[in-house]
Design a protein around this motif. Structure first.
Motif, short mmCIF file in Angstrom:
data_model
loop_
_atom_site.label_atom_id
_atom_site.label_comp_id
_atom_site.label_asym_id
_atom_site.label_seq_id
_atom_site.Cartn_x
_atom_site.Cartn_y
_atom_site.Cartn_z
N GLY A 146 0.80 -1.23 0.00
CA GLY A 146 0.00 0.00 0.00
C GLY A 146 0.82 1.26 0.00
O GLY A 146 1.66 1.48 -0.87
N ARG A 147 0.59 2.06 1.04
CA ARG A 147 1.18 3.39 1.17
C ARG A 147 2.69 3.40 1.02
O ARG A 147 3.27 4.28 0.37
CB ARG A 147 0.77 3.89 2.56
CG ARG A 147 1.26 5.20 3.00
CD ARG A 147 0.69 5.49 4.38
NE ARG A 147 1.04 4.44 5.35
CZ ARG A 147 0.62 4.41 6.60
NH1 ARG A 147 -0.15 5.37 7.06
NH2 ARG A 147 0.97 3.44 7.41
N GLY A 148 3.36 2.47 1.67
CA GLY A 148 4.81 2.34 1.49
C GLY A 148 5.65 3.37 2.23
O GLY A 148 6.77 3.66 1.83
N SER A 149 5.13 3.86 3.36
CA SER A 149 5.91 4.89 4.07
C SER A 149 7.16 4.30 4.71
O SER A 149 8.19 4.99 4.82
CB SER A 149 5.05 5.61 5.11
OG SER A 149 4.70 4.75 6.17
N ASN A 150 7.12 3.05 5.12
CA ASN A 150 8.34 2.43 5.66
C ASN A 150 9.37 2.22 4.55
O ASN A 150 10.57 2.45 4.75
CB ASN A 150 8.00 1.10 6.34
CG ASN A 150 7.50 1.30 7.76
OD1 ASN A 150 8.26 1.70 8.64
ND2 ASN A 150 6.22 1.06 7.98
N MET A 151 8.91 1.80 3.38
CA MET A 151 9.80 1.66 2.22
C MET A 151 10.47 3.00 1.93
O MET A 151 11.68 3.08 1.70
CB MET A 151 8.97 1.17 1.04
CG MET A 151 9.69 1.06 -0.28
SD MET A 151 9.64 2.56 -1.27
CE MET A 151 7.89 2.72 -1.56
N GLN B 98 7.86 5.92 14.95
CA GLN B 98 8.98 5.10 15.44
C GLN B 98 9.34 3.99 14.44
O GLN B 98 10.52 3.61 14.34
CB GLN B 98 8.63 4.49 16.81
CG GLN B 98 8.31 5.53 17.87
CD GLN B 98 9.41 6.57 18.02
OE1 GLN B 98 10.59 6.27 17.93
NE2 GLN B 98 9.02 7.83 18.22
N GLU B 99 8.35 3.48 13.72
CA GLU B 99 8.66 2.49 12.67
C GLU B 99 9.65 3.07 11.68
O GLU B 99 10.58 2.40 11.23
CB GLU B 99 7.38 2.07 11.93
CG GLU B 99 6.42 1.26 12.78
CD GLU B 99 5.19 0.81 11.99
OE1 GLU B 99 5.33 0.46 10.80
OE2 GLU B 99 4.09 0.80 12.56
N HIS B 100 9.45 4.35 11.36
CA HIS B 100 10.32 5.01 10.38
C HIS B 100 11.72 5.24 10.94
O HIS B 100 12.64 5.52 10.18
CB HIS B 100 9.69 6.33 9.93
CG HIS B 100 8.39 6.13 9.20
ND1 HIS B 100 7.49 7.15 8.98
CD2 HIS B 100 7.84 5.01 8.67
CE1 HIS B 100 6.44 6.67 8.34
NE2 HIS B 100 6.63 5.37 8.13
C1 GRF Z 1 2.85 -0.34 9.13
O1 GRF Z 1 2.23 0.06 10.30
C2 GRF Z 1 3.40 -1.72 9.30
O2 GRF Z 1 3.92 -1.95 10.58
C3 GRF Z 1 2.18 -2.55 9.09
O3 GRF Z 1 1.49 -1.93 8.03
C4 GRF Z 1 1.83 -0.56 8.02
C5 GRF Z 1 2.42 -0.26 6.66
O4 GRF Z 1 2.59 1.09 6.44
N1 GRF Z 1 2.52 -3.92 8.85
P1 GRF Z 1 3.39 1.59 5.16
O5 GRF Z 1 2.81 0.90 3.94
O6 GRF Z 1 4.85 1.26 5.38
O7 GRF Z 1 3.15 3.07 5.12
#
Ligand code: GRF
Length: 209
Positions: free
Chosen positions: A10-15, A173-175
């Motif tokens: 989806g959104r891919g904000s962690n990517m 925090q994930e980021h």
């Molecule tokens: C994040 O919260 C991740 O931990 C979960 O799904 C979300 C994905 O967000 N598994 P994004 O696509 O990285 O924006």
């Protein structure tokens, strides 16, 4: 140069956070490709705009999990990755797929594992009155949202929190922790001791937000 393939849905904000950190911090690595199981995933646009190869393997075009995973593995292996990064990739993977990438595939999960594997982690934490929530980066094993922990981030659950406010606090925090974990792996900074992942230089594997 280590080669990284990132899987999104989806959104891919962690990517995005990983792509930016890789460039800004000059990791000994490159993002070889971003692969999505959804053609409409927003993150594909960001990846393409940054000159990263993209691919779509649509799960709806496959009649079984095995067939989907086989096609997905072909798309990934075309880029000969050293590390596969699941970043909001919302598919359950077959044991054969997980085995194929054993020791070189990581995931981020929005809870302090082993608490709350599966979906709706923030809602469940609020409903149960948890005072602490967070996220975990872990190596992927056959068991869902399980496997050796690389790093965790903890945040408070505040009075009046709803799913949206808590998930936003955790996402910040994930980021931080996901790029950190990938950087450690591509720079060979981690050891496995009796199945526990340890940073060789003693860097803290916990972030408190
Ligand atoms: C994040 O919260 C991740 O931990 C979960 O799904 C979300 C994905 O967000 N598994 P994004 O696509 O990285 O924006």
């Amino acid at each position: 140069m280590k080669r990284i393939v990132i899987l999104i849905s989806g959104r891919g904000s962690n990517m995005e956070a990983i792509v930016k950190a890789c460039a800004a911090e000059q990791w000994p690595a490159r993002i070889a490709a971003v692969v999505s199981n959804r053609p409409e995933a927003k993150g594909l646009e960001f990846a393409a705009a940054h000159g990263i190869a993209t691919a779509v393997v649509d799960h709806k075009q496959h009649t079984s999990r095995e067939a989907f995973d086989a096609e997905l593995a072909r798309a990934i292996d075309a880029h000969a990755p050293d590390l596969v990064v699941l970043a909001g990739f919302m598919r359950i993977l077959t044991p054969g797929f997980v085995e194929h990438y054993a020791g070189r595939m990581i995931n981020i999960h929005p809870s302090l594992l082993p608490a709350f594997p599966g979906l709706h982690t923030h809602r469940r934490a609020i409903e149960l009155g948890c005072k602490l929530a967070g996220a975990t980066v872990h190596y992927v094993t056959a068991e869902l949202d399980h496997g050796p922990i690389v790093v965790q981030a903890a945040v408070p659950v505040l009075p009046g929190d709803a799913e949206a406010t808590l998930s936003q606090r955790v996402l910040v925090q994930e980021h931080r922790i996901y790029p950190m974990a990938v950087r450690w792996i591509v720079s060979d900074a981690l050891d496995s001791r009796d199945g526990v992942i340890v940073h060789r230089g003693g860097e803290a594997q916990l972030v408190v937000g």
